[in-house]
Design a protein around this motif. Structure first.
Motif, short mmCIF file in Angstrom:
data_model
loop_
_atom_site.label_atom_id
_atom_site.label_comp_id
_atom_site.label_asym_id
_atom_site.label_seq_id
_atom_site.Cartn_x
_atom_site.Cartn_y
_atom_site.Cartn_z
N TRP A 125 -3.00 62.64 -25.46
CA TRP A 125 -2.38 61.58 -24.67
C TRP A 125 -1.54 62.21 -23.56
O TRP A 125 -1.18 63.39 -23.62
N SER A 126 -1.19 61.41 -22.58
CA SER A 126 -0.31 61.85 -21.50
C SER A 126 0.83 60.84 -21.34
O SER A 126 0.86 59.80 -22.02
N ASP A 127 1.72 61.11 -20.42
CA ASP A 127 2.80 60.15 -20.16
C ASP A 127 2.30 58.87 -19.51
O ASP A 127 2.99 57.85 -19.54
N VAL A 128 1.10 58.89 -18.93
CA VAL A 128 0.48 57.65 -18.47
C VAL A 128 0.36 56.69 -19.65
O VAL A 128 0.57 55.48 -19.51
N ASP A 129 0.05 57.23 -20.81
CA ASP A 129 -0.15 56.42 -22.01
C ASP A 129 1.16 56.12 -22.74
O ASP A 129 1.42 54.97 -23.10
N PHE A 130 1.98 57.14 -22.94
CA PHE A 130 3.25 56.91 -23.65
C PHE A 130 4.19 56.01 -22.86
O PHE A 130 5.04 55.34 -23.44
N ASN A 538 -4.09 53.62 -26.13
CA ASN A 538 -4.84 54.47 -25.19
C ASN A 538 -6.32 54.14 -25.29
O ASN A 538 -6.72 53.18 -25.96
N CYS A 539 -7.18 54.91 -24.62
CA CYS A 539 -8.62 54.67 -24.72
C CYS A 539 -9.34 55.87 -25.32
O CYS A 539 -10.57 55.87 -25.41
N VAL A 540 -8.60 56.91 -25.71
CA VAL A 540 -9.24 58.11 -26.25
C VAL A 540 -9.19 58.08 -27.78
O VAL A 540 -8.37 57.40 -28.38
N ASN A 541 -10.08 58.86 -28.39
CA ASN A 541 -10.09 58.96 -29.85
C ASN A 541 -8.73 59.43 -30.34
O ASN A 541 -8.15 60.37 -29.80
N PRO A 542 -8.19 58.80 -31.40
CA PRO A 542 -6.78 59.02 -31.74
C PRO A 542 -6.47 60.12 -32.75
O PRO A 542 -5.30 60.45 -32.95
N SER A 543 -7.47 60.71 -33.40
CA SER A 543 -7.18 61.58 -34.55
C SER A 543 -6.35 62.80 -34.20
O SER A 543 -5.49 63.23 -34.98
N LEU A 544 -6.60 63.41 -33.02
CA LEU A 544 -5.81 64.58 -32.63
C LEU A 544 -4.33 64.21 -32.52
O LEU A 544 -3.45 64.99 -32.91
N THR A 545 -4.06 63.01 -32.02
CA THR A 545 -2.68 62.54 -31.90
C THR A 545 -2.06 62.30 -33.27
O THR A 545 -0.89 62.63 -33.50
N TYR A 546 -2.83 61.75 -34.21
CA TYR A 546 -2.31 61.59 -35.57
C TYR A 546 -1.91 62.95 -36.15
O TYR A 546 -0.85 63.08 -36.78
N MET A 547 -2.75 63.94 -35.95
CA MET A 547 -2.46 65.27 -36.51
C MET A 547 -1.23 65.88 -35.88
O MET A 547 -0.39 66.49 -36.58
N ALA A 548 -1.09 65.75 -34.56
CA ALA A 548 0.07 66.33 -33.88
C ALA A 548 1.37 65.67 -34.35
O ALA A 548 2.36 66.35 -34.64
N PHE A 549 1.37 64.34 -34.44
CA PHE A 549 2.56 63.64 -34.91
C PHE A 549 2.86 63.98 -36.38
O PHE A 549 4.02 64.08 -36.77
N THR A 550 1.81 64.14 -37.17
CA THR A 550 2.02 64.47 -38.59
C THR A 550 2.65 65.85 -38.75
O THR A 550 3.59 66.02 -39.53
#
Length: 567
Positions: A125-130, A538-550
């Motif tokens: 994700w980027s700050d465009v999304d957050f 967002n419009c991208v697949n979310p799993s990488l973001t789940y892992m980073a937040f976890t």
């Protein structure tokens, strides 16, 4: 195991998020109980179909009529389950839910969860999304920005192995990548066509996917991708990332993990005196025995909707509407991604070209709308991306040939003409009235309330779907492809298999469930780090973001634990 033992931490779920929580907590020295509601799946040993060939399946991959009855919801996605991986998807008759409005809930209840069958596309994700919610006045603001998550994206990408190409795009940040996979000849020429004929920032790149591609890289217990494209059966080489091949073995190597399968968590226990959670209540899926396990820290990673369900069921005098639910936000803002729409086309030429291997990846077209004044749309907010592939038709094309004998045999041995197909993935806005609740009447086989889904696309989503189709058709036509056909299949939320929301992060406990560290605002020793925490989609697949937040939340929890904050 000793049922009376008090653990330092309990992790609920073993999928993408649960595996990472287990790894990080165990490596930080916390004695951690990991609970999975499904059966045990051991890496390699339990991948029963990993080496099967197409001719090993009497129905050529299709489910039998009996299996389709058992997996009538799981089958809505069309590509899964199949004969070779049906055992990694739930029996819908055993795991029902209520559809006030259609919701396609695709699930895998086993150790590893859907990390065994996920699509592996991995984007930051980027700050465009957050920053989008705050900028547009939609729902509530995220309590974090890209700078908070960027180092955790680095950590996750380097650990799991993500192949891809850095592009220098502000709205799709670059990463720590393994060598990229190659585009084939048609995809390369399509890339050139798009670059030449469109001047609004759109481009084509190879997908960023969680596959090891560097033969010299070192990943303990894992090998390089073999280009078999049998990923959803379980990879014996560990070429793609899964909990079973990577994070759970890492947790086990510490000696700090206790893993218990067939353990259905249905409630997080709360102590009103300490204002903290004390443990969880579990039903043994095989014996129906009810058990309690105690711990100082709870990580809820059961998958987005299941985690919301557990929180809703965790009622007490302090929290009559579910744990941490002072805001009435619990269960609200359910999202997914657009899916089942795009375009196909035929491609002339390139008949002297073929490709080697079965690349478990495709090309990607990043978002190019609503990024600035030049790309602004007036009939919808946010944006979409495309995932697709070009390939040659197989022998089945010859079935329609009026040939026989020698001529037919020779024709069957030749690859067919080229074709190309693309699917759009668009953002789904977070609406408070898109929600999941506990059914007051319907129970499952363990006597637990079924989840009831009241979620739908709205005007913004339908307008975006029209543009998704229009834009991919324009790109195909500009490239000179033939017989261009758009498609928009009957669908509903959930079918993108990126369900998220329901326990969103926010600044204020009056409007959100979690704080910036994924802690329940009012019960700080409970963390939620699967898709339930998402405040937008967002419009991208979310799993990488789940892992980073976890990973980020688990390190925060370990620091708090060692500082005595949860004692």
């Amino acid at each position: 195991m000793n049922k009376e033992e008090t653990f330092d931490a309990i992790v609920i779920g073993t999928g993408i998020s649960g595996g990472w929580a287990a790894k990080e907590l165990c490596e930080k020295g916390l004695k951690t109980l990991v609970l999975e509601r499904g059966r045990m799946i051991k890496h390699i040993e339990d991948y029963s179909t990993m080496n099967d060939d197409p001719w090993d399946y009497p129905l050529k991959g299709e489910l039998s009529k009996e299996d389709k009855k058992k997996q009538h919801v799981q089958s809505r996605v069309n590509w899964a389950p199949q004969e070779d991986n049906k055992h990694f998807f739930v029996n819908d008759l055993d795991h029902p839910y209520v559809e006030t409005k259609r919701f396609d809930w695709i699930r895998g209840y086993q150790v590893g969860g859907r990390s065994l069958t996920w699509g592996r596309q991995s984007y930051r994700w980027s700050d465009v999304d957050f920053g989008a919610n705050k900028k547009e006045g939609i729902s509530i603001d995220w309590p974090v920005r890209y700078k908070d998550i960027s180092p955790w994206y680095d950590k996750v990408e380097e650990y799991i192995g993500v192949s891809g190409e850095n592009l220098g795009l502000e709205h799709l940040p670059d990463g720590k990548f393994q060598p990229k996979m190659d585009l084939n000849c048609v995809e390369e020429d399509f890339k050139k066509s798009v670059a030449e004929k469109f001047n609004d920032g759109r481009l084509i790149t190879i997908g960023r996917t969680a596959h090891i591609t560097d033969p010299n890289a070192t990943f303990e217990g894992r090998g390089v991708c073999q280009y078999r494209n049998r990923c959803s059966r379980g990879c014996p080489f560990g070429g793609y990332f899964s909990s079973n091949s990577s994070t759970l073995p890492a947790a086990e190597r510490t000696g700090n993990m206790t893993l218990r399968a067939n353990s259905i968590v249905y409630e997080i226990m709360y102590d009103d005196k300490t204002k903290k959670a004390t443990g969880v209540k579990v039903i043994d899926a095989e014996t129906n025995e009810k058990i309690e396990f105690k711990a100082k820290v709870i990580f809820l990673c059961a998958s987005a909707m299941a985690s919301v369900g557990i929180l809703l069921q965790s009622k007490s005098e302090r929290f009559p509407n579910g744990l941490g639910n002072d805001s009435d936000a619990l269960g609200r803002g359910i999202m997914d991604h657009h899916y089942k729409l795009g375009a196909t086309a035929k491609v002339d030429g390139y008949l002297d070209k073929y490709f080697k291997g079965r690349r478990a990846n495709g090309f990607y077209i990043p978002r190019f709308v609503n990024l600035d004044e030049k790309t602004k749309r007036t009939d919808y907010l946010r944006g979409f991306g495309f995932q697709g592939t070009a390939s040659r038709q197989d022998w089945s094309q010859s079935v329609a040939e009026m040939g026989y004998g020698k001529d037919l045999k020779e024709e069957i041995l030749k690859p067919g003409k080229w074709q190309i197909g693309v699917t759009g993935f668009g953002e789904f806005l977070p609406y408070d009235d898109n929600r999941v609740t506990l059914s007051p009447t319907e129970k499952d086989k363990w006597g637990l309330p079924q989840l009831a889904f009241d979620v739908e696309f709205k005007e913004n989503e339908y307008n975006m779907r029209e543009d998704i189709k229009k834009e991919i058709v324009s790109m195909f036509e500009a490239a000179g492809f033939k017989d261009v056909q758009s498609y928009d299949e009957e669908t509903g939320p959930g079918l993108g298999i990126h369900e998220m929301g329901g326990a969103r992060m926010g600044h204020n406990p009056k409007t959100s469930i979690l704080n910036k560290n994924n802690q329940v605002h009012t019960v700080p020793n409970v963390y939620v780090t699967d898709g339930a925490f998402m405040t937008s989609s967002n419009c991208v697949n979310p799993s990488l973001t789940y892992m980073a937040f976890t990973a980020r939340a688990a390190n925060h929890a370990a620091e708090q634990f060692k500082a005595g904050k949860f004692s």
